[in-house]
Design a protein around this motif. Structure first.
Motif, PDB file in Angstrom:
ATOM      1  N   GLY B 203       0.858  -1.325  -0.165  1.00 20.32           N
ATOM      2  CA  GLY B 203       0.063   0.051  -0.140  1.00 20.32           C
ATOM      3  C   GLY B 203       0.926   1.404  -0.102  1.00 20.32           C
ATOM      4  N   ALA B 204       0.489   2.183   1.039  1.00 21.57           N
ATOM      5  CA  ALA B 204       1.389   3.469   0.812  1.00 21.57           C
ATOM      6  C   ALA B 204       2.766   3.196   1.305  1.00 21.57           C
ATOM      7  CB  ALA B 204       0.878   4.348   2.100  1.00 21.57           C
ATOM      8  N   ARG B 222      -2.117   9.505  -0.348  1.00 23.42           N
ATOM      9  CA  ARG B 222      -3.273  10.331  -0.240  1.00 23.42           C
ATOM     10  C   ARG B 222      -3.906   9.777   1.029  1.00 23.42           C
ATOM     11  NH1 ARG B 222      -6.898  10.511  -4.574  1.00 23.42           N
ATOM     12  NH2 ARG B 222      -8.703   9.949  -3.569  1.00 23.42           N
ATOM     13  N   ALA B 223      -4.592  10.603   1.626  1.00 25.09           N
ATOM     14  CA  ALA B 223      -5.374  10.214   2.944  1.00 25.09           C
ATOM     15  C   ALA B 223      -6.659  10.977   2.805  1.00 25.09           C
ATOM     16  CB  ALA B 223      -4.848  10.934   3.882  1.00 25.09           C
ATOM     17  N   ILE B 307      -4.521   5.657   4.983  1.00 23.95           N
ATOM     18  CA  ILE B 307      -3.326   6.272   3.963  1.00 23.95           C
ATOM     19  C   ILE B 307      -3.330   5.306   2.859  1.00 23.95           C
ATOM     20  CG2 ILE B 307      -0.817   6.648   4.113  1.00 23.95           C
ATOM     21  CD1 ILE B 307      -1.311   7.075   7.068  1.00 23.95           C
ATOM     22  N   GLU B 308      -3.282   5.967   1.689  1.00 28.21           N
ATOM     23  CA  GLU B 308      -3.114   4.867   0.422  1.00 28.21           C
ATOM     24  C   GLU B 308      -2.143   5.366  -0.473  1.00 28.21           C
ATOM     25  OE1 GLU B 308      -4.370   2.528  -2.438  1.00 28.21           O
ATOM     26  OE2 GLU B 308      -5.908   3.867  -2.540  1.00 28.21           O
ATOM     27  N   GLY B 332      -0.403   1.207  -5.107  1.00 25.85           N
ATOM     28  CA  GLY B 332      -0.697   2.394  -5.992  1.00 25.85           C
ATOM     29  C   GLY B 332      -2.024   2.632  -6.383  1.00 25.85           C
ATOM     30  N   PHE B 333      -3.289   2.067  -6.066  1.00 26.96           N
ATOM     31  CA  PHE B 333      -4.425   1.945  -6.344  1.00 26.96           C
ATOM     32  C   PHE B 333      -5.320   3.373  -6.337  1.00 26.96           C
ATOM     33  CE2 PHE B 333      -3.364  -2.373  -5.671  1.00 26.96           C
ATOM     34  CZ  PHE B 333      -3.957  -3.014  -6.931  1.00 26.96           C
TER      35      PHE B 333
END
Lengths: 467, 376
Positions: B203-204, B222-223, B307-308, B332-333
Motif C-alpha cells: 500500500g502506501a 493520499r489520505a 493512508i493510500e 498504488g490504487f
C-alpha cells in the motif's frame, strides 16, 4: 489578536475550569471557556446559579451550596465564556472546532486546559438498556436542574459515594426509595482501612458519609448488601429486577425505575484524540493521562485538570485548575517561573490534602469483578448492539486488540465512540487472552468528539470559504 | 532464530495482499501474508468500499469489468456476500452545463464497445434517487455497480485465506531484505521468512518496500477523508457522486450515511497515522447537504482518513519487477482499488504461476514510474 484568538482555551466550566479561568485571568491571560452546559458549575454544581435562589438549595447540601461563590467569581473574572458550545475537535497548534446554536466555527489558542471531568463508569448487565433503567448521575442531574423527583419509588443499585448522596437528596426532596442493592463486595472496608491516612483532617468527610448511611438506614427501605449480579427484565420497559448476592441469596422484585452507579472514570477522549499518552490507574480501574506536576500532558501546552486527570472530586479539581493556569501563565510569559512555583505551592498542599482520602475511597468502592465480566447475552456496545458473547468469541481468534475487534464487530463505531463499551471491551479481551488489562489498550479516537451535524459542519465551509 | 519457508511471501495484509494470498494458495502455493500491524489496518479498513466501474480510466475498464463479474459471485469466491449490493452508482449533473461531459464519456466508451455506463434524464434520476435535490438534471449510471461492507469483506478474505492454510502473520514488519540462493530472505525483527517469490502489496509503504529490493518507484500518498453518520431510515440505495464536487454519498446496510469523495486529510507515513482536516471536510458536508437537503440535521458519528498510495497517473502498479527476480508489485490504487480486489489476486497468481497473464495490464507496468524516477 483577532476575536477568534485567545491565550488560553479552557474546555469545561466545572470546578477545575472555573478555577483555572479565574487564575489565568488574574495573571493577565486572555481566556476563552467552552462548556456544553447552559450555565457554569459542571456536574457537581450543575445549575447552581438558578438553584441558589430557591429553597431547593438547602436540600442539595453544603457542598453544592459552595458552588454559588465559585460561579460568581468565574462570571466576574473577565474570561470569554461560551456556554452551550460543543467542542468537537482540536487540532495541534491549537485550532479548536465548536458548534454553538447550530453553527460551527473554529477558534485558536496558544495553550489548552481540558477540564472535561468524568463520566459514570458503564456497567453493562442484562437489561441495562431497558427504558426505566438509568444512572444515578442522570437522575441527580434531573434533581438539580429540574427539581425532578421520580413519582414512584426507585430502586438504586451500585456502590460509591454518589448513590448515598443521591438517596439523601432524593429523600429530602420528598422522593421514595424502594430499596438499595449495595454492590460493594464483602470485606472491602477492612481492606480499605489500610489506606486511611493518619492524622489528617478528613474525619469530617468520613463523618459525612457515615451520617448519610445512618439517615438512609433510618428511612426504613430494604438494603441488600454485597449484590454481585443484577438483571433487569420487562416487556418493552423495566418491570422487575433479579439480583444475586455474593452468598448466593437471590431475589426478584417488581420495579419501575432502577438507577445504577458503579463509580466514575475520567473523560479521556479529548486527550487521546490529541495524542496525549495515558497510563492505567490500577486503583481506579481506568486510564488517566500522563501528567507532570503541573497537569501538563505529553503534548506541550495541553493540560488536563479536574476529574479528567484522575478522579479526585471537586476539592482536588480546583487546585489542579489553578496549578495548570499558573503554568500556562509562566509558559506564555506573564508570570515568572519562580513566581509560578511559589503561587503553586499552597495549591499543591490543597491538592494533596484533597487526594489523601482517595486511595481509601478507591479501595472501598472499587467495582466488583462482575462489572467487567458481563454475561454473554449482555449488550456491551449499545450503539451497535454487540453482546459480550460476540466480543469474547472474537477475542480468542488470534490476538486482536480493541481496534481490530471494533472493525470485526462494529462495537465502538456508534455515535458514543466507545464511551460506553471501551473499558468492558478491554476487560473482555484481557480475560479472553489471559493478559493484564493495562496491556490491551483503548480504541483509537476518531473525531468528532461530540456529534456535530452535517449541516453544522457544512456551515464551517459557508463561513470560512478560504480557511 | 529460525527461518520460516514459503513458496510466496505476500507483504501487506490489506485486501489486495489477502486476495493475492487466497488465489495463490488455491493454486497450490504455500503462502504467508506478512503484515506490520493487522489485516486491513490502513486503506482497506478506511475505505468507503465502493464497487464501481463507473468513470474508470479506459486502461482499467477490462479488469474492472472482470472484477465486477467476480463481485456478483463473491460468495463463491470467499464464502461470504461481503455486504455487496448492486444498487448502482451514479454520477450526477447538477446543472445543464455538466451534461455534455457525461454525454461525451458515454459516447467514448460506447465507441470502445462497452455498455456498462448509460445516460439517464432527470425523471429517471428522480426515480432512482428520490431523496436527491430536484435541481439535478441528469446522470451517468452504471446499474450493476454498488458497494460492499469493508470490514465484512476483510473478514471474509481473511477467513478464506485461513481456510486455505495461508499463514497470516500480524504485528510483523519487514525491516530488511536479503538474497539466499534463489530465495528472498525477509527479516522482520525476531522472525525471518524465505520464499522465492515476494508480492509487494504494502500500500502506501510499497515504494519503501520496493526500495529494499532495489526498485526505485515514484509514489505519492493520499489520505482520503470519510464521514459516517448516525443510523437513519432508508434514504437511498445507489451510490451517488457529482460532477465538479468531491462527493461520494451512500447509505450502508446499517443505515449510516457514508460520505467520501476524495477530500484529502494529512498522511504521516513514518508515524503510520493520518488526520482529518475539518476545514476541508466541511466542503464534503456542504456538498452532501446541498444534494440531499434532508440530511442537514443528521449527526456525524465518526470521521476518518486512510493512508493510500497514489501514482501520478492514478493507475495502479501491477506487474513483475524488471530488476528483482521473483518480486511482483501490486499497489498504488490511488483511492479506487477496492473494486479491483478480486481480479488483482487472480492477476498476481497468473504472474507468479505462469509468469504472464492474459489480462490487459500493460498500462500498469512498474517500469513507467521507475523511468520517471530516473528522469527526475
Amino acid at each position: 489578536m483577532n476575536a477568534n484568538e485567545t491565550d488560553l482555551l479552557i474546555v469545561g466550566a466545572g470546578p477545575a475550569g472555573m478555577a483555572a479561568a479565574v487564575t489565568a485571568r488574574s495573571q493577565g491571560l486572555s481566556v476563552r471557556v467552552l462548556d456544553d452546559q447552559p450555565a457554569p458549575g459542571g456536574q457537581i454544581w450543575r445549575a447552581i446559579e438558578t438553584v441558589a435562589e430557591t429553597p431547593r438549595i438547602a436540600r442539595l447540601g453544603e457542598a453544592y451550596r459552595a458552588g454559588a461563590d465559585r460561579a460568581a467569581a468565574f462570571r466576574a473574572c473577565g474570561a470569554l465564556y461560551e456556554p452551550e458550545s460543543q467542542l468537537w475537535q482540536i487540532e495541534p497548534g491549537f485550532r479548536a472546532f465548536l458548534t454553538q446554536q447550530g453553527r460551527a466555527r473554529s477558534v485558536t489558542a496558544r495553550a489548552v486546559i481540558l477540564a472535561t471531568g468524568a463520566q459514570e463508569r458503564p456497567a453493562p448487565f442484562p437489561g441495562w438498556t431497558l427504558p426505566g433503567v438509568l444512572t444515578v448521575g442522570a437522575a441527580q442531574i434531573l434533581l438539580k436542574t429540574a427539581d425532578s423527583v421520580p413519582t414512584s419509588p426507585v430502586w438504586i443499585a451500585g456502590c460509591g459515594p454518589l448513590p448515598l448522596l443521591y438517596m439523601t437528596q432524593l429523600l429530602a426532596a420528598g422522593g421514595q426509595i424502594a430499596g438499595f442493592l449495595d454492590t460493594t463486595p464483602r470485606g472491602r472496608l477492612g481492606a480499605a482501612l489500610r489506606h486511611l491516612p493518619q492524622g489528617l483532617g478528613l474525619l469530617a468527610d468520613l463523618a459525612k458519609g457515615l451520617s448519610w448511611s445512618l439517615a438512609l438506614r433510618r428511612a426504613g427501605f430494604p438494603i441488600i448488601r454485597h449484590v454481585a449480579e443484577l438483571r433487569a427484565e420487562g416487556e418493552g420497559r423495566l418491570e422487575s429486577l433479579h439480583y444475586r448476592a455474593e452468598d448466593g441469596r437471590e431475589g426478584e422484585v417488581a420495579a419501575e425505575v432502577l438507577l445504577v452507579h458503579e463509580g466514575v472514570v475520567p473523560n479521556i477522549h479529548a486527550p487521546l484524540a490529541l495524542g496525549c499518552a495515558v497510563s492505567w490507574h490500577a486503583g481506579q480501574h481506568c486510564y488517566v493521562p500522563d501528567l507532570d506536576s503541573w497537569g501538563e500532558t505529553s503534548q506541550p501546552n495541553v493540560f488536563v485538570a479536574g476529574d479528567g486527570a484522575g478522579v479526585g472530586g471537586a476539592e482536588a479539581a480546583e487546585p489542579r485548575g489553578r496549578i495548570a493556569a499558573l503554568r500556562v501563565a509562566a509558559r506564555l510569559g506573564t508570570l515568572g517561573e519562580g513566581a509560578a512555583e511559589s503561587a503553586a505551592r499552597p495549591e499543591r498542599g490543597r491538592l494533596s490534602r484533597a487526594l489523601a482520602l482517595r486511595p481509601f475511597l478507591d479501595a472501598l468502592y472499587a467495582p466488583r469483578p462482575q462489572v467487567f465480566a458481563p454475561a454473554d447475552e449482555t449488550l456491551v456496545c449499545r450503539c451497535e448492539e454487540v453482546t459480550a458473547g460476540e466480543l469474547r468469541a472474537r477475542a480468542v481468534q488470534g490476538r486482536p486488540g480493541p481496534n481490530q475487534i471494533k472493525a470485526f464487530t462494529r462495537a465502538g463505531m456508534g455515535p458514543c465512540q466507545g464511551r460506553q463499551c471501551g473499558y468492558t471491551m478491554a476487560h473482555i479481551i484481557a480475560t479472553a487472552q489471559n493478559r493484564p488489562v493495562e496491556e490491551v489498550g483503548f480504541y483509537r479516537i476518531r473525531p468528532p468528539l461530540k456529534p456535530v451535524t452535517l449541516g453544522e459542519l457544512a456551515s464551517l465551509d459557508e463561513r470560512e470559504p478560504a480557511a | 532464530m529460525s527461518t520460516e519457508a514459503f513458496d510466496v511471501a505476500v507483504v501487506g495484509g490489506g485486501l489486495h495482499g489477502l486476495s493475492a494470498a487466497l488465489h495463490l494458495a488455491r493454486a497450490g502455493r504455500r503462502v504467508a501474508v506478512i503484515e506490520r500491524r493487522w489485516t486491513g489496518r490502513h486503506a482497506s479498513g478506511a475505505t468507503a468500499a465502493g464497487v464501481r466501474t463507473l468513470g474508470r480510466d479506459i486502461a482499467e475498464i477490462p479488469i474492472s469489468l472482470e472484477a465486477m463479474e467476480m463481485w456478483h459471485r463473491i460468495t463463491t469466491i470467499v464464502g461470504d456476500p461481503c455486504g455487496f449490493h448492486a444498487h448502482g452508482q451514479l454520477r450526477v449533473a447538477e446543472i445543464a452545463e455538466h451534461m455534455p461531459a457525461l454525454l461525451q464519456r458515454e459516447a467514448k466508451i460506447r465507441a470502445l464497445g462497452y455498455t456498462h455506463e448509460e445516460i439517464i434524464d432527470a425523471a429517471e434520476l428522480r426515480r432512482l434517487v428520490p431523496a436527491l435535490s430536484p435541481h439535478c438534471v441528469g446522470a451517468l449510471v452504471a446499474r450493476r455497480d454498488g458497494a460492499a461492507d469493508p470490514h465484512r469483506t476483510i473478514l471474509a478474505y481473511r477467513r478464506a485465506c485461513e481456510a486455505e492454510n495461508v499463514a497470516i502473520v500480524e504485528n510483523c514488519g519487514v525491516e530488511s531484505v536479503d538474497r539466499q540462493g534463489d530465495d528472498w530472505l525477509l527479516v522482520c525483527g525476531q522472525r525471518r521468512f524465505r520464499a522465492p517469490v515476494v508480492v509487494n502489496a504494502a500500500g502506501a509503504w510499497a515504494a519503501r518496500l520496493a526500495a529494499l529490493f532495489g526498485d526505485e518507484i515514484a509514489l505519492g500518498v493520499r489520505a482520503s477523508m470519510m464521514i459516517v453518520t448516525e443510523r437513519l431510515a432508508p434514504l437511498l440505495a445507489p451510490v451517488v457522486s457529482v460532477v465538479g464536487r468531491a462527493l461520494s454519498f451512500k447509505q450502508s446496510d446499517q443505515g449510516t450515511l457514508v460520505i467520501g469523495g476524495g477530500l484529502q486529510g494529512a498522511a504521516d507515513l513514518d508515524r503510520e497515522r493520518s488526520s482529518v482536516n475539518f476545514a476541508e471536510l466541511a466542503k464534503g458536508a456542504r456538498a452532501a447537504s446541498e444534494l440531499f437537503p434532508a440530511v442537514r440535521g443528521v449527526r456525524i458519528a465518526r470521521c476518518w482518513t486512510g493512508i493510500e498510495a497514489q501514482t501520478h497517473d492514478h493507475l495502479p502498479v501491477i506487474g513483475a519487477s524488471p530488476n528483482a527476480p521473483g518480486l511482483v508489485h501490486a499497489f498504488g490504487f490511488s483511492g479506487h482499488g477496492f473494486q479491483l480486489v478480486p481480479v488483482v489476486g487472480a492477476i498476481l497468481t497468473d504472474l507468479v504461476v505462469e509468469g504472464t497473464t492474459r489480462r490487459e495490464i500493460a498500462a500498469f507496468a512498474p517500469r513507467r514510474l521507475m523511468q520517471e524516477r530516473v528522469a527526475a
